[in-house]
Write a protein that holds these residues in place. Structure first.
Motif, PDB file in Angstrom:
ATOM      1  N   LYS A 178       0.804  -1.225   0.000  1.00  0.00           N
ATOM      2  CA  LYS A 178       0.000   0.000   0.000  1.00  0.00           C
ATOM      3  C   LYS A 178       0.836   1.274   0.000  1.00  0.00           C
ATOM      4  O   LYS A 178       0.316   2.349  -0.307  1.00  0.00           O
ATOM      5  N   LEU A 179       2.100   1.190   0.356  1.00  0.00           N
ATOM      6  CA  LEU A 179       2.937   2.378   0.482  1.00  0.00           C
ATOM      7  C   LEU A 179       3.003   3.229  -0.795  1.00  0.00           C
ATOM      8  O   LEU A 179       2.853   4.455  -0.703  1.00  0.00           O
ATOM      9  N   PRO A 180       3.204   2.665  -1.986  1.00  0.00           N
ATOM     10  CA  PRO A 180       3.233   3.517  -3.189  1.00  0.00           C
ATOM     11  C   PRO A 180       1.902   4.243  -3.426  1.00  0.00           C
ATOM     12  O   PRO A 180       1.892   5.390  -3.868  1.00  0.00           O
ATOM     13  N   GLU A 181       0.781   3.578  -3.106  1.00  0.00           N
ATOM     14  CA  GLU A 181      -0.529   4.204  -3.267  1.00  0.00           C
ATOM     15  C   GLU A 181      -0.675   5.395  -2.317  1.00  0.00           C
ATOM     16  O   GLU A 181      -1.154   6.460  -2.702  1.00  0.00           O
ATOM     17  N   TRP A 182      -0.269   5.219  -1.067  1.00  0.00           N
ATOM     18  CA  TRP A 182      -0.344   6.301  -0.084  1.00  0.00           C
ATOM     19  C   TRP A 182       0.590   7.438  -0.479  1.00  0.00           C
ATOM     20  O   TRP A 182       0.260   8.613  -0.315  1.00  0.00           O
ATOM     21  N   ASP A 183       1.743   7.092  -1.003  1.00  0.00           N
ATOM     22  CA  ASP A 183       2.708   8.097  -1.422  1.00  0.00           C
ATOM     23  C   ASP A 183       2.145   8.938  -2.568  1.00  0.00           C
ATOM     24  O   ASP A 183       2.259  10.162  -2.568  1.00  0.00           O
ATOM     25  N   ALA A 184       1.523   8.288  -3.538  1.00  0.00           N
ATOM     26  CA  ALA A 184       0.938   9.015  -4.669  1.00  0.00           C
ATOM     27  C   ALA A 184      -0.205   9.921  -4.213  1.00  0.00           C
ATOM     28  O   ALA A 184      -0.330  11.064  -4.674  1.00  0.00           O
ATOM     29  N   ALA A 185      -1.037   9.436  -3.296  1.00  0.00           N
ATOM     30  CA  ALA A 185      -2.141  10.245  -2.797  1.00  0.00           C
ATOM     31  C   ALA A 185      -1.619  11.458  -2.021  1.00  0.00           C
ATOM     32  O   ALA A 185      -2.161  12.570  -2.153  1.00  0.00           O
ATOM     33  N   THR A 186      -0.575  11.264  -1.241  1.00  0.00           N
ATOM     34  CA  THR A 186       0.009  12.375  -0.484  1.00  0.00           C
ATOM     35  C   THR A 186       0.611  13.415  -1.416  1.00  0.00           C
ATOM     36  O   THR A 186       0.424  14.621  -1.210  1.00  0.00           O
ATOM     37  N   GLN A 221      -2.188  15.472  -2.894  1.00  0.00           N
ATOM     38  CA  GLN A 221      -2.702  16.456  -1.945  1.00  0.00           C
ATOM     39  C   GLN A 221      -1.757  17.641  -1.815  1.00  0.00           C
ATOM     40  O   GLN A 221      -2.206  18.794  -1.758  1.00  0.00           O
ATOM     41  N   ILE A 222      -0.467  17.384  -1.789  1.00  0.00           N
ATOM     42  CA  ILE A 222       0.510  18.470  -1.689  1.00  0.00           C
ATOM     43  C   ILE A 222       0.427  19.377  -2.915  1.00  0.00           C
ATOM     44  O   ILE A 222       0.460  20.610  -2.790  1.00  0.00           O
ATOM     45  N   GLU A 223       0.303  18.786  -4.094  1.00  0.00           N
ATOM     46  CA  GLU A 223       0.177  19.589  -5.310  1.00  0.00           C
ATOM     47  C   GLU A 223      -1.093  20.431  -5.278  1.00  0.00           C
ATOM     48  O   GLU A 223      -1.089  21.585  -5.702  1.00  0.00           O
ATOM     49  N   ASP A 224      -2.203  19.853  -4.785  1.00  0.00           N
ATOM     50  CA  ASP A 224      -3.448  20.617  -4.666  1.00  0.00           C
ATOM     51  C   ASP A 224      -3.281  21.789  -3.708  1.00  0.00           C
ATOM     52  O   ASP A 224      -3.732  22.905  -3.986  1.00  0.00           O
ATOM     53  N   TYR A 225      -2.643  21.552  -2.570  1.00  0.00           N
ATOM     54  CA  TYR A 225      -2.410  22.627  -1.606  1.00  0.00           C
ATOM     55  C   TYR A 225      -1.515  23.712  -2.191  1.00  0.00           C
ATOM     56  O   TYR A 225      -1.743  24.905  -1.976  1.00  0.00           O
ATOM     57  N   ARG A 226      -0.502  23.314  -2.939  1.00  0.00           N
ATOM     58  CA  ARG A 226       0.392  24.299  -3.557  1.00  0.00           C
ATOM     59  C   ARG A 226      -0.340  25.129  -4.597  1.00  0.00           C
ATOM     60  O   ARG A 226      -0.102  26.334  -4.718  1.00  0.00           O
ATOM     61  N   THR A 227      -1.230  24.498  -5.361  1.00  0.00           N
ATOM     62  CA  THR A 227      -2.003  25.224  -6.365  1.00  0.00           C
ATOM     63  C   THR A 227      -2.899  26.257  -5.706  1.00  0.00           C
ATOM     64  O   THR A 227      -2.969  27.407  -6.145  1.00  0.00           O
ATOM     65  N   VAL A 228      -3.577  25.870  -4.638  1.00  0.00           N
ATOM     66  CA  VAL A 228      -4.449  26.799  -3.928  1.00  0.00           C
ATOM     67  C   VAL A 228      -3.635  27.932  -3.314  1.00  0.00           C
ATOM     68  O   VAL A 228      -4.012  29.106  -3.403  1.00  0.00           O
ATOM     69  N   ALA A 229      -2.500  27.615  -2.721  1.00  0.00           N
ATOM     70  CA  ALA A 229      -1.654  28.648  -2.117  1.00  0.00           C
ATOM     71  C   ALA A 229      -1.122  29.607  -3.178  1.00  0.00           C
ATOM     72  O   ALA A 229      -1.061  30.824  -2.950  1.00  0.00           O
TER      73      ALA A 229
END
Length: 81
Positions: free
Chosen positions: A48-56, A59-67
């Motif tokens: 599951k680690l690669p899946e969690w890594d991709a999701a994280t 989310q970081i890219e989404d936060y950066r876009t909003v910021a």
């Protein structure tokens, strides 16, 4: 990548159980089902680690876009109620 991470997770489970048994001064295979359980949990987490890594990362890219939108003035601050 999933096969490698699953294998490394299973190896981590074996290492974890071996260290735990040696710290308690027991035989390594005292309870073999604990070894199998740790291998299974480690393999699942490794799978599951690669899946969690991709999701994280998404989310970081989404936060950066909003910021960035806030910084450039494209978005206004919304009131929280």
């Amino acid at each position: 990548m999933t096969l490698v991470s699953t294998t490394l997770g299973a190896a981590g489970g074996i290492i974890f159980q071996t260290i735990a048994q040696k710290l308690q001064k027991h035989r390594i295979m005292r309870h073999p089902w604990e070894m199998a359980l740790c291998i299974g949990i480690g393999a699942y987490l490794g799978h599951k680690l690669p899946e969690w890594d991709a999701a994280t990362l998404k989310q970081i890219e989404d936060y950066r876009t909003v910021a960035l939108d806030y910084a450039q003035g494209k978005r206004k601050h919304e009131k929280l109620e």
